[in-house]
Design an enzyme around this catalytic site. Sequence first.
Site, PDB file in Angstrom:
ATOM      1  N   CYS A  75       0.859  -1.188   0.000  1.00  0.00           N
ATOM      2  CA  CYS A  75       0.000   0.000   0.000  1.00  0.00           C
ATOM      3  C   CYS A  75       0.891   1.232   0.000  1.00  0.00           C
ATOM      4  O   CYS A  75       1.806   1.333   0.815  1.00  0.00           O
ATOM      5  CB  CYS A  75      -0.887  -0.007   1.241  1.00  0.00           C
ATOM      6  SG  CYS A  75      -1.802   1.529   1.423  1.00  0.00           S
ATOM      7  N   CYS A  81      -0.390   6.274   7.017  1.00  0.00           N
ATOM      8  CA  CYS A  81      -1.768   6.068   7.471  1.00  0.00           C
ATOM      9  C   CYS A  81      -1.734   5.305   8.785  1.00  0.00           C
ATOM     10  O   CYS A  81      -0.888   4.438   8.988  1.00  0.00           O
ATOM     11  CB  CYS A  81      -2.502   5.275   6.397  1.00  0.00           C
ATOM     12  SG  CYS A  81      -4.046   4.523   6.924  1.00  0.00           S
ATOM     13  N   CYS A  84      -2.864   0.307   9.153  1.00  0.00           N
ATOM     14  CA  CYS A  84      -2.194  -0.999   9.151  1.00  0.00           C
ATOM     15  C   CYS A  84      -0.879  -0.975   9.924  1.00  0.00           C
ATOM     16  O   CYS A  84      -0.232   0.053  10.020  1.00  0.00           O
ATOM     17  CB  CYS A  84      -1.929  -1.449   7.714  1.00  0.00           C
ATOM     18  SG  CYS A  84      -3.443  -1.870   6.847  1.00  0.00           S
ATOM     19  N   CYS A 158      -8.233   1.452  -0.302  1.00  0.00           N
ATOM     20  CA  CYS A 158      -7.637   0.878   0.901  1.00  0.00           C
ATOM     21  C   CYS A 158      -7.841  -0.621   0.789  1.00  0.00           C
ATOM     22  O   CYS A 158      -8.953  -1.077   0.530  1.00  0.00           O
ATOM     23  CB  CYS A 158      -8.330   1.422   2.142  1.00  0.00           C
ATOM     24  SG  CYS A 158      -8.006   0.439   3.619  1.00  0.00           S
ATOM     25  N   GLN A 281     -19.537  -6.483  14.303  1.00  0.00           N
ATOM     26  CA  GLN A 281     -18.121  -6.805  14.073  1.00  0.00           C
ATOM     27  C   GLN A 281     -17.760  -6.487  12.622  1.00  0.00           C
ATOM     28  O   GLN A 281     -18.517  -6.844  11.722  1.00  0.00           O
ATOM     29  CB  GLN A 281     -17.853  -8.281  14.369  1.00  0.00           C
ATOM     30  CG  GLN A 281     -17.930  -8.635  15.848  1.00  0.00           C
ATOM     31  CD  GLN A 281     -16.737  -8.123  16.651  1.00  0.00           C
ATOM     32  OE1 GLN A 281     -15.859  -7.416  16.138  1.00  0.00           O
ATOM     33  NE2 GLN A 281     -16.713  -8.448  17.911  1.00  0.00           N
ATOM     34  N   TYR A 310     -22.687  -7.015  27.644  1.00  0.00           N
ATOM     35  CA  TYR A 310     -22.131  -6.241  26.517  1.00  0.00           C
ATOM     36  C   TYR A 310     -22.575  -6.885  25.202  1.00  0.00           C
ATOM     37  O   TYR A 310     -21.763  -7.206  24.345  1.00  0.00           O
ATOM     38  CB  TYR A 310     -20.598  -6.183  26.571  1.00  0.00           C
ATOM     39  CG  TYR A 310     -20.053  -5.758  27.905  1.00  0.00           C
ATOM     40  CD1 TYR A 310     -19.815  -4.409  28.176  1.00  0.00           C
ATOM     41  CD2 TYR A 310     -19.782  -6.693  28.902  1.00  0.00           C
ATOM     42  CE1 TYR A 310     -19.324  -4.018  29.409  1.00  0.00           C
ATOM     43  CE2 TYR A 310     -19.292  -6.305  30.139  1.00  0.00           C
ATOM     44  CZ  TYR A 310     -19.059  -4.972  30.387  1.00  0.00           C
ATOM     45  OH  TYR A 310     -18.571  -4.592  31.605  1.00  0.00           O
ATOM     46  N   GLU A 331     -27.033  -4.609  27.506  1.00  0.00           N
ATOM     47  CA  GLU A 331     -26.327  -3.659  26.643  1.00  0.00           C
ATOM     48  C   GLU A 331     -26.725  -2.245  27.057  1.00  0.00           C
ATOM     49  O   GLU A 331     -27.889  -2.000  27.391  1.00  0.00           O
ATOM     50  CB  GLU A 331     -26.725  -3.944  25.180  1.00  0.00           C
ATOM     51  CG  GLU A 331     -26.452  -2.850  24.187  1.00  0.00           C
ATOM     52  CD  GLU A 331     -24.989  -2.468  24.049  1.00  0.00           C
ATOM     53  OE1 GLU A 331     -24.124  -3.359  23.929  1.00  0.00           O
ATOM     54  OE2 GLU A 331     -24.719  -1.250  24.070  1.00  0.00           O
ATOM     55  N   ASP A 379     -18.258  -9.560  26.580  1.00  0.00           N
ATOM     56  CA  ASP A 379     -17.551  -9.074  25.386  1.00  0.00           C
ATOM     57  C   ASP A 379     -17.422  -7.558  25.489  1.00  0.00           C
ATOM     58  O   ASP A 379     -18.065  -6.819  24.747  1.00  0.00           O
ATOM     59  CB  ASP A 379     -18.365  -9.479  24.134  1.00  0.00           C
ATOM     60  CG  ASP A 379     -17.681  -9.072  22.834  1.00  0.00           C
ATOM     61  OD1 ASP A 379     -16.524  -8.608  22.873  1.00  0.00           O
ATOM     62  OD2 ASP A 379     -18.319  -9.223  21.769  1.00  0.00           O
ATOM     63  N   CYS A 406     -11.281  -7.783  22.780  1.00  0.00           N
ATOM     64  CA  CYS A 406     -10.548  -7.182  21.664  1.00  0.00           C
ATOM     65  C   CYS A 406      -9.276  -6.529  22.165  1.00  0.00           C
ATOM     66  O   CYS A 406      -8.619  -5.798  21.419  1.00  0.00           O
ATOM     67  CB  CYS A 406     -11.435  -6.176  20.931  1.00  0.00           C
ATOM     68  SG  CYS A 406     -12.084  -4.909  22.005  1.00  0.00           S
TER      69      CYS A 406
HETATM   70  N1  SAH Z   1     -21.138  -8.760  21.713  1.00  0.00           N
HETATM   71  C1  SAH Z   1     -21.446  -7.782  20.692  1.00  0.00           C
HETATM   72  C2  SAH Z   1     -20.959  -6.363  21.016  1.00  0.00           C
HETATM   73  C3  SAH Z   1     -19.587  -6.210  21.561  1.00  0.00           C
HETATM   74  S1  SAH Z   1     -18.978  -4.553  21.578  1.00  0.00           S
HETATM   75  C4  SAH Z   1     -20.928  -8.237  19.355  1.00  0.00           C
HETATM   76  O1  SAH Z   1     -20.060  -9.087  19.271  1.00  0.00           O
HETATM   77  O2  SAH Z   1     -21.410  -7.724  18.344  1.00  0.00           O
HETATM   78  C5  SAH Z   1     -19.203  -4.049  23.228  1.00  0.00           C
HETATM   79  C6  SAH Z   1     -20.591  -3.560  23.538  1.00  0.00           C
HETATM   80  O3  SAH Z   1     -20.627  -3.187  24.925  1.00  0.00           O
HETATM   81  C7  SAH Z   1     -21.032  -2.321  22.763  1.00  0.00           C
HETATM   82  O4  SAH Z   1     -22.256  -2.613  22.136  1.00  0.00           O
HETATM   83  C8  SAH Z   1     -21.193  -1.251  23.849  1.00  0.00           C
HETATM   84  O5  SAH Z   1     -22.265  -0.371  23.576  1.00  0.00           O
HETATM   85  C9  SAH Z   1     -21.475  -2.066  25.082  1.00  0.00           C
HETATM   86  N2  SAH Z   1     -21.136  -1.441  26.376  1.00  0.00           N
HETATM   87  C10 SAH Z   1     -20.142  -0.580  26.659  1.00  0.00           C
HETATM   88  N3  SAH Z   1     -20.122  -0.280  27.960  1.00  0.00           N
HETATM   89  C11 SAH Z   1     -21.126  -0.974  28.558  1.00  0.00           C
HETATM   90  C12 SAH Z   1     -21.593  -1.095  29.901  1.00  0.00           C
HETATM   91  N4  SAH Z   1     -21.009  -0.429  30.898  1.00  0.00           N
HETATM   92  N5  SAH Z   1     -22.643  -1.909  30.135  1.00  0.00           N
HETATM   93  C13 SAH Z   1     -23.225  -2.607  29.125  1.00  0.00           C
HETATM   94  N6  SAH Z   1     -22.822  -2.530  27.830  1.00  0.00           N
HETATM   95  C14 SAH Z   1     -21.792  -1.724  27.543  1.00  0.00           C
END
Ligand code: SAH
Length: 449
Positions: A75, A81, A84, A158, A281, A310, A331, A379, A406
């Site tokens: 690239c 940038c 990457c 990109c 994702q 989450y 959430e 998550d 992540c």
């Molecule tokens: N499991 C889902 C989202 C993961 S991303 C997937 O794989 O698609 C993390 C998520 O946590 C986001 O949607 C964000 O809005 C939420 N989040 C962030 N802080 C939070 C909190 N304190 N309580 C509940 N959810 C929360």
Amino acid sequence: MDKRPAENEIYPLAITGYAGDGAGVARLDGMVVFVQGGIRGEVCEVKLTKVGRSAIWGRAVRPISPSPARQTPDCPLYGRCGGCAYRHMTYTEELEAKRAKVEDALRRIGGTELAVPVILGAPQPERYRNKVQFPVSAGPRIGFYQARSHRVIDAPDCLLQPLPAARLRAAAADWMRRYHISAYDERTGKGLVRHVYVRTNRAGQSLFCLLVNGQAVPHEADLVCALRAAEPGLAGVVLGINEKKNNVILGDAYRTLWGEDALTDTLCGLEFRLSVPSFYQVNADQAEVLYGRALELAGLTGRETVLDLYCGIGTISLCMARRAGRVYGVEVIPQAVEDARANAARNGVSNAEFFCADAGQAARRLAAEGVRPDVVCVDPPRKGLAPDVVETVAGMAPRRVVYVSCDPGTLARDVARFAALGYVAREAVAVDLFPRTAHVETVVLLSRT
Ligand code: SAH
């Protein structure tokens, strides 16, 4: 007394491994040196760019003994940038660097003896992103921020983005030039176009959104026309409105200019509705791999109660609901919770319930109401779990905790906190959802001692 190394000096250094951001690691005078562009096993001429008290930063100006894993970055913007981090090496070497990074974090920060034997790499490491948000600045320059800055680099293409994104970006740039449409200026808060956003699905459709500092744009019909001519798979054009003086990307309100206001994507055999602000994702193929592993580690038989903290738009919750007795998803963003409920209904899933709340608060309330999950899935965003969430989850005494992360650093920190409460990490799998960038996902299974 020996003289200390100084900026701009060049040293031959042996690269022995990688730091979390993909930089090579070497040592000089007992200090660690982070070498941008260095590959494990190489000796490089390294020009020092910053000498700190306990660490040094530098750039590989010439590999003296190039690694067989070295390759010419494919690239033209690589290095400038901020996107990457691994294009100077093969994807195979990148995967090993990421696997080692996860293992290293779990051992050094997490205090575990866990091996991370596999990283599940992407069969398709290019053009995998299903969402792009190009910042726009005067010119118009439409592309990406330069590393560690808010200066926009114009990026006609990109390699992480699918081709519809490049075509729609070009059409938007032409339209801005043709009608002298202004770009938003972060410093003055003036100007119209803030971001060009494109979301695509696995069926090849795309959704375009122009994020603007205003209620409308001039020559709206011409914009729609230009976009439709540029991209046959275009399903909708949306205007996102953000009139605040901030650097938030998404809008406070959305107005559909043409076609649909959302796409549908299929993931793990389920259908999800994706509007412009929905979290999803960015790599659907690899998300399927990740969720598949999370599901395996959850060890469901069809009777369990699962708590998914989450949960976003309910992707993991709904995958698990098909193999569990009951699923509770939590959430914090109201729109995402609405999406999760709608996704459950759309897929005929009736054993999943969603709550809009902070993860810790919801878990405490559910525990107080007598909910005893067999499996808790978390998550969280990069900052990981707040200490009270770890305590509440452990206090619910689930048989298994499946931690999807992540960020290996915060994951490892939380693994150590769980260990102190009797939950031990049994298995860890790294999954590469973000080829060529510094990021990597991990799923860890924890269970009681
Ligand atoms: N499991 C889902 C989202 C993961 S991303 C997937 O794989 O698609 C993390 C998520 O946590 C986001 O949607 C964000 O809005 C939420 N989040 C962030 N802080 C939070 C909190 N304190 N309580 C509940 N959810 C929360």
